[in-house]
Design a protein around this motif. Structure first.
Motif, PDB file in Angstrom:
ATOM      1  N   ILE A  85      49.355 103.486  78.473  1.00 55.66           N
ATOM      2  CA  ILE A  85      48.047 103.963  78.039  1.00 55.66           C
ATOM      3  C   ILE A  85      47.648 105.259  78.728  1.00 55.66           C
ATOM      4  N   LEU A 114      40.685 101.500  79.361  1.00 53.64           N
ATOM      5  CA  LEU A 114      40.536 101.155  77.948  1.00 53.64           C
ATOM      6  C   LEU A 114      39.071 101.179  77.532  1.00 53.64           C
ATOM      7  N   VAL A 123      39.019 100.855  70.147  1.00 57.63           N
ATOM      8  CA  VAL A 123      40.082 100.357  71.021  1.00 57.63           C
ATOM      9  C   VAL A 123      40.155  98.838  70.896  1.00 57.63           C
ATOM     10  N   TRP A 125      42.442  95.364  72.165  1.00 60.65           N
ATOM     11  CA  TRP A 125      43.469  94.854  73.083  1.00 60.65           C
ATOM     12  C   TRP A 125      43.600  93.349  72.942  1.00 60.65           C
TER      13      TRP A 125
END
Length: 252
Positions: A85, A114, A123, A125
Motif C-alpha cells: 500500500i 488506509l 478504500v 479492506w
C-alpha cells in the motif's frame, strides 16, 4: 471497469484469471515486485483467451506514477503484501482510484494509512475477501445476539506453510468479542482455507463452516466488492458495509 492488480503470486494469478473472465471488467495491468515477466501478457501466461491488455509490469520497467498516468484504471485490487500500500496508495488516492485490499495482515500504522487515503478516495479492506466467509461472520454475529451466553470456539485450517494466525479468524474473534485463545489453528498439506465457528449449546451444537476450495474464490470476492463499491463516496469500507443492506431486507 478498468482494473489494475497488485501482486502476482499464487493467489494473484488465480484472481487475475477471474478478472480476465469477467465481461464487465478489463484487466489493464499487473504490477509485481519481480521483473522476470515484464511486458508479458497475463492472459497468454495463464493460457486464458482474453482481449484485456493485462500487461505484467514491475518497478524495474515503470514507476507507479507513470503507470497510473499512462495506463489509468478505475480500481486497484491488491493481493501483494502488507507493504504494498505504501508503494501506490498516495498516487491512487490523489487520482480518485478505488482501492480494494485483500491483505490478510496490516499493522496499526498501515491501517491508519488506509484510513488517511479514505479521506480522498473509496478504500475497501477485507482480510478474507471471499463472499462466503463474510456471510458466515454476519450469521455468527446474529446467532450470538440470539444466544449471548453460548460457548463459542473458532477453528481455522490452512496450508502447512502459512505463517501466523489467520487474519480472518482474528477478525471473527474480534467481531464476536472473543479472546484470541478461542482460535484453534491447524496447518496441514495444501488446505486453501477453512474457517469454522462452533456454538456449543447445552443440548445441541451449531457449526458455521466456510471452506475455500480454490483461490479463485478470492477473485470472485474482490469483484463482488468492486462492483458494489461503484458510485460509493470516498470513505473506508469493510465487507459488512456491502452485506448489511441485504441482511436488512425483509424475507417475503
Amino acid at each position: 471497469m478498468k482494473v489494475g492488480l497488485m501482486g502476482f503470486g499464487k493467489t494473484g494469478r488465480s484472481v487475475a484469471s477471474v478478472i480476465l473472465a469477467a465481461k464487465d471488467c478489463s484487466l489493464e495491468w499487473i504490477y509485481r515486485r519481480g521483473s522476470a515477466l515484464d511486458h508479458r501478457s497475463a492472459s497468454e501466461f495463464l493460457g486464458i483467451e482474453s482481449a484485456d491488455r493485462a500487461t505484467i509490469l514491475s518497478p524495474s520497467s515503470i514507476d507507479v506514477d507513470t503507470l497510473l498516468e499512462q495506463h489509468p484504471v478505475d480500481i486497484i485490487i491488491d493481493f501483494s503484501s502488507s507493504e504494498g500500500i505504501w508503494t501506490y496508495g498516495d498516487q491512487a488516492a490523489e487520482r480518485g482510484i478505488t482501492i480494494v485490499s485483500a491483505i490478510s495482515h496490516y499493522n496499526s500504522e498501515e491501517i491508519g494509512f488506509l484510513r488517511k487515503l479514505a479521506l480522498l478516495t473509496t478504500v475497501f479492506w477485507s482480510p478474507n475477501i471471499t463472499l462466503g466467509v463474510n456471510y458466515l461472520l454476519f450469521s455468527a454475529r446474529l446467532l450470538q445476539k440470539i444466544a449471548p451466553e453460548v460457548d463459542i470456539e473458532i477453528v481455522e485450517e490452512h496450508f502447512s506453510n502459512k505463517q501466523g494466525v489467520s487474519g480472518t479468524a482474528v477478525k471473527i474473534a474480534n467481531a464476536l468479542e472473543l479472546e484470541h485463545e478461542k482460535i484453534n489453528s491447524i496447518r496441514a498439506g495444501g488446505i486453501v482455507g477453512k474457517h469454522e465457528v462452533i456454538f456449543g449449546f447445552p443440548f445441541q451444537t451449531v457449526r458455521l463452516v466456510h471452506e475455500s476450495i480454490s483461490r479463485e474464490a478470492f477473485g470472485n470476492g474482490a469483484l463482488f466488492a468492486a462492483r458494489h463499491l461503484s458510485g460509493k463516496p470516498a470513505g473506508f469500507y469493510k465487507f459488512e458495509d456491502l452485506l448489511a443492506p441485504y441482511f436488512a431486507q425483509q424475507i417475503a
